[in-house]
Design a protein around this motif. Sequence first.
Motif, PDB file in Angstrom:
ATOM      1  N   PHE A   1      10.347   2.685   6.123  1.00 40.49           N
ATOM      2  CA  PHE A   1      10.435   2.281   5.455  1.00 40.49           C
ATOM      3  C   PHE A   1      10.030   3.174   3.586  1.00 40.49           C
ATOM      4  O   PHE A   1      10.994   2.388   2.694  1.00 40.49           O
ATOM      5  CB  PHE A   1       8.857   1.294   5.038  1.00 40.49           C
ATOM      6  CG  PHE A   1       8.932   0.272   6.371  1.00 40.49           C
ATOM      7  CD1 PHE A   1      10.285  -1.620   5.628  1.00 40.49           C
ATOM      8  CD2 PHE A   1       8.905  -0.527   7.479  1.00 40.49           C
ATOM      9  CE1 PHE A   1      10.699  -2.735   6.235  1.00 40.49           C
ATOM     10  CE2 PHE A   1       9.544  -1.624   7.946  1.00 40.49           C
ATOM     11  CZ  PHE A   1      10.144  -2.457   7.606  1.00 40.49           C
ATOM     12  N   LEU A   2       9.141   4.147   3.932  1.00 41.00           N
ATOM     13  CA  LEU A   2       8.763   4.726   3.144  1.00 41.00           C
ATOM     14  C   LEU A   2      10.291   5.024   2.118  1.00 41.00           C
ATOM     15  O   LEU A   2      10.692   5.132   1.345  1.00 41.00           O
ATOM     16  CB  LEU A   2       8.449   5.566   3.391  1.00 41.00           C
ATOM     17  CG  LEU A   2       7.035   6.730   1.978  1.00 41.00           C
ATOM     18  CD1 LEU A   2       6.085   6.376   1.862  1.00 41.00           C
ATOM     19  CD2 LEU A   2       7.670   7.960   2.045  1.00 41.00           C
TER      20      LEU A   2
ATOM     21  N   SER B   1      -0.982   0.037  -5.086  1.00 40.18           N
ATOM     22  CA  SER B   1      -0.280   1.362  -4.365  1.00 40.18           C
ATOM     23  C   SER B   1      -1.871   2.748  -3.867  1.00 40.18           C
ATOM     24  O   SER B   1      -2.304   2.240  -2.915  1.00 40.18           O
ATOM     25  CB  SER B   1       0.611   1.970  -4.687  1.00 40.18           C
ATOM     26  OG  SER B   1       1.729   1.432  -4.709  1.00 40.18           O
ATOM     27  N   LEU B   2      -2.365   2.942  -5.763  1.00 43.61           N
ATOM     28  CA  LEU B   2      -3.949   3.573  -5.108  1.00 43.61           C
ATOM     29  C   LEU B   2      -5.193   2.923  -4.609  1.00 43.61           C
ATOM     30  O   LEU B   2      -5.469   3.325  -4.037  1.00 43.61           O
ATOM     31  CB  LEU B   2      -3.708   4.007  -6.873  1.00 43.61           C
ATOM     32  CG  LEU B   2      -5.012   4.603  -6.557  1.00 43.61           C
ATOM     33  CD1 LEU B   2      -4.701   6.021  -6.163  1.00 43.61           C
ATOM     34  CD2 LEU B   2      -5.200   5.205  -8.671  1.00 43.61           C
ATOM     35  N   ALA B   3      -4.829   1.672  -5.001  1.00 45.81           N
ATOM     36  CA  ALA B   3      -6.028   0.606  -4.098  1.00 45.81           C
ATOM     37  C   ALA B   3      -5.899   0.801  -3.012  1.00 45.81           C
ATOM     38  O   ALA B   3      -6.774   0.460  -2.661  1.00 45.81           O
ATOM     39  CB  ALA B   3      -5.966  -0.747  -5.321  1.00 45.81           C
ATOM     40  N   MET B   4      -4.830   0.684  -2.462  1.00 47.77           N
ATOM     41  CA  MET B   4      -4.419   0.097  -0.531  1.00 47.77           C
ATOM     42  C   MET B   4      -4.717   2.304  -0.560  1.00 47.77           C
ATOM     43  O   MET B   4      -5.374   1.993   0.780  1.00 47.77           O
ATOM     44  CB  MET B   4      -3.662   0.339  -0.452  1.00 47.77           C
ATOM     45  CG  MET B   4      -3.065  -0.063   1.140  1.00 47.77           C
ATOM     46  SD  MET B   4      -3.692  -1.781   1.123  1.00 47.77           S
ATOM     47  CE  MET B   4      -3.300  -2.448   0.796  1.00 47.77           C
ATOM     48  N   VAL B   5      -4.613   2.567  -0.967  1.00 48.14           N
ATOM     49  CA  VAL B   5      -5.074   4.161  -0.339  1.00 48.14           C
ATOM     50  C   VAL B   5      -6.731   4.321  -0.563  1.00 48.14           C
ATOM     51  O   VAL B   5      -6.832   5.093   0.653  1.00 48.14           O
ATOM     52  CB  VAL B   5      -4.325   5.631  -1.520  1.00 48.14           C
ATOM     53  CG1 VAL B   5      -4.680   6.791  -0.700  1.00 48.14           C
ATOM     54  CG2 VAL B   5      -3.210   5.388  -1.296  1.00 48.14           C
ATOM     55  N   ILE B   6      -6.658   4.035  -1.756  1.00 48.42           N
ATOM     56  CA  ILE B   6      -8.239   3.595  -1.339  1.00 48.42           C
ATOM     57  C   ILE B   6      -8.919   2.560  -0.507  1.00 48.42           C
ATOM     58  O   ILE B   6     -10.079   3.181   0.511  1.00 48.42           O
ATOM     59  CB  ILE B   6      -9.387   3.895  -3.251  1.00 48.42           C
ATOM     60  CG1 ILE B   6      -9.063   4.452  -3.985  1.00 48.42           C
ATOM     61  CG2 ILE B   6     -10.456   3.153  -2.878  1.00 48.42           C
ATOM     62  CD1 ILE B   6      -9.136   3.761  -5.523  1.00 48.42           C
TER      63      ILE B   6
ATOM     64  N   GLY C   1       7.354  -4.868   5.894  1.00 53.76           N
ATOM     65  CA  GLY C   1       6.549  -3.710   6.901  1.00 53.76           C
ATOM     66  C   GLY C   1       5.664  -4.958   7.852  1.00 53.76           C
ATOM     67  O   GLY C   1       5.670  -4.541   8.751  1.00 53.76           O
ATOM     68  N   ASN C   2       4.843  -4.911   6.283  1.00 50.71           N
ATOM     69  CA  ASN C   2       3.013  -5.680   7.018  1.00 50.71           C
ATOM     70  C   ASN C   2       3.282  -6.765   8.627  1.00 50.71           C
ATOM     71  O   ASN C   2       3.285  -6.795   8.933  1.00 50.71           O
ATOM     72  CB  ASN C   2       2.254  -5.474   5.778  1.00 50.71           C
ATOM     73  CG  ASN C   2       1.234  -6.174   6.635  1.00 50.71           C
ATOM     74  OD1 ASN C   2       0.523  -5.262   7.247  1.00 50.71           O
ATOM     75  ND2 ASN C   2       1.032  -6.991   5.483  1.00 50.71           N
TER      76      ASN C   2
ATOM     77  N   SER D   1       6.788   2.195  -2.553  1.00 56.68           N
ATOM     78  CA  SER D   1       7.308   2.614  -1.437  1.00 56.68           C
ATOM     79  C   SER D   1       5.477   2.982  -0.375  1.00 56.68           C
ATOM     80  O   SER D   1       5.697   3.220   0.131  1.00 56.68           O
ATOM     81  CB  SER D   1       8.244   3.365  -1.098  1.00 56.68           C
ATOM     82  OG  SER D   1       7.531   4.632  -2.077  1.00 56.68           O
ATOM     83  N   ILE D   2       4.444   3.373  -1.662  1.00 55.87           N
ATOM     84  CA  ILE D   2       3.829   3.933  -0.795  1.00 55.87           C
ATOM     85  C   ILE D   2       2.623   3.182  -0.625  1.00 55.87           C
ATOM     86  O   ILE D   2       1.822   3.101   0.158  1.00 55.87           O
ATOM     87  CB  ILE D   2       2.820   4.880  -2.224  1.00 55.87           C
ATOM     88  CG1 ILE D   2       3.333   6.222  -2.640  1.00 55.87           C
ATOM     89  CG2 ILE D   2       1.261   4.769  -1.530  1.00 55.87           C
ATOM     90  CD1 ILE D   2       2.788   6.833  -3.589  1.00 55.87           C
ATOM     91  N   TYR D   3       2.192   1.904  -1.257  1.00 55.59           N
ATOM     92  CA  TYR D   3       1.726   0.388  -1.295  1.00 55.59           C
ATOM     93  C   TYR D   3       2.044   0.158   0.599  1.00 55.59           C
ATOM     94  O   TYR D   3       2.108  -0.678   1.499  1.00 55.59           O
ATOM     95  CB  TYR D   3       2.015  -0.427  -2.025  1.00 55.59           C
ATOM     96  CG  TYR D   3       1.140  -1.735  -1.879  1.00 55.59           C
ATOM     97  CD1 TYR D   3       0.290  -2.356  -1.748  1.00 55.59           C
ATOM     98  CD2 TYR D   3       2.372  -3.018  -1.397  1.00 55.59           C
ATOM     99  CE1 TYR D   3      -0.158  -3.497  -1.244  1.00 55.59           C
ATOM    100  CE2 TYR D   3       2.164  -4.066  -0.587  1.00 55.59           C
ATOM    101  CZ  TYR D   3       1.368  -4.211  -0.623  1.00 55.59           C
ATOM    102  OH  TYR D   3      -0.311  -5.254  -0.701  1.00 55.59           O
ATOM    103  N   ALA D   4       3.594  -0.297   0.382  1.00 47.55           N
ATOM    104  CA  ALA D   4       4.061  -0.290   1.588  1.00 47.55           C
ATOM    105  C   ALA D   4       4.139   0.686   3.043  1.00 47.55           C
ATOM    106  O   ALA D   4       4.126  -0.293   4.136  1.00 47.55           O
ATOM    107  CB  ALA D   4       5.966  -0.545   1.942  1.00 47.55           C
ATOM    108  N   PHE D   5       3.918   1.993   2.351  1.00 46.57           N
ATOM    109  CA  PHE D   5       3.188   2.594   4.003  1.00 46.57           C
ATOM    110  C   PHE D   5       1.985   2.293   4.108  1.00 46.57           C
ATOM    111  O   PHE D   5       1.710   2.652   5.877  1.00 46.57           O
ATOM    112  CB  PHE D   5       3.429   3.509   3.576  1.00 46.57           C
ATOM    113  CG  PHE D   5       3.644   5.351   4.561  1.00 46.57           C
ATOM    114  CD1 PHE D   5       4.252   5.654   5.693  1.00 46.57           C
ATOM    115  CD2 PHE D   5       1.866   5.529   4.551  1.00 46.57           C
ATOM    116  CE1 PHE D   5       4.031   6.837   6.652  1.00 46.57           C
ATOM    117  CE2 PHE D   5       1.708   7.082   5.992  1.00 46.57           C
ATOM    118  CZ  PHE D   5       2.340   7.015   6.719  1.00 46.57           C
TER     119      PHE D   5
END
Length: 166
Positions: free
Chosen positions: A53-54, A141-146, A9-10, A84-88
């Motif tokens: 994608f998610l 995924s959590l690191a991307m959200v951060i 997706g990116n 999926s969270i990372y991809a989003f």
Amino acid sequence: QARYLADLGNVATAPGFFQVSFPTYAKYQKDNKRLSETYRIVNYFLVRIMGFFLLTFVLFPKELISLLYGQKWIEAAPALQMFSIYAFFVPIFENMKALLIGKGQISEAAKARFFQVGSLIPLLIFGIHWKGLEGAVAATSLAMVIGVAGGFYYIKKFCTFSFREI
């Protein structure tokens, strides 16, 4: 293989950032109203594209892996589901960086990336010890959200938008 799919997706949206969004952000860098509106419009479409994608990764991970890579990679399906969270969030983060750099706030873009990468290392250590591969995926995924949260911190100083609108 799951991480590769999560980055598609990116990869698909990246040309839009550098050929359309970034030049537009740079053009409107002194006009916060137009900058905010442009950013809102880009995110409006990003959320919908990445939402597809998610949902695909969450609902059909085995089918997608099987279709693209064959049955021998089917064990990667749970990782794809978790990615999926990372991809989003990756394209949303990249759009933030494009906005910050287009606005001339390169150090803020670097700081947002630092939040993301800086949190990844301890989260990975914890995640791997906690759940192995699944923990590593959750940590990524959590690191991307951060990182996204860090980017929003800097963007909110000059850009107004509503999450409800997006």
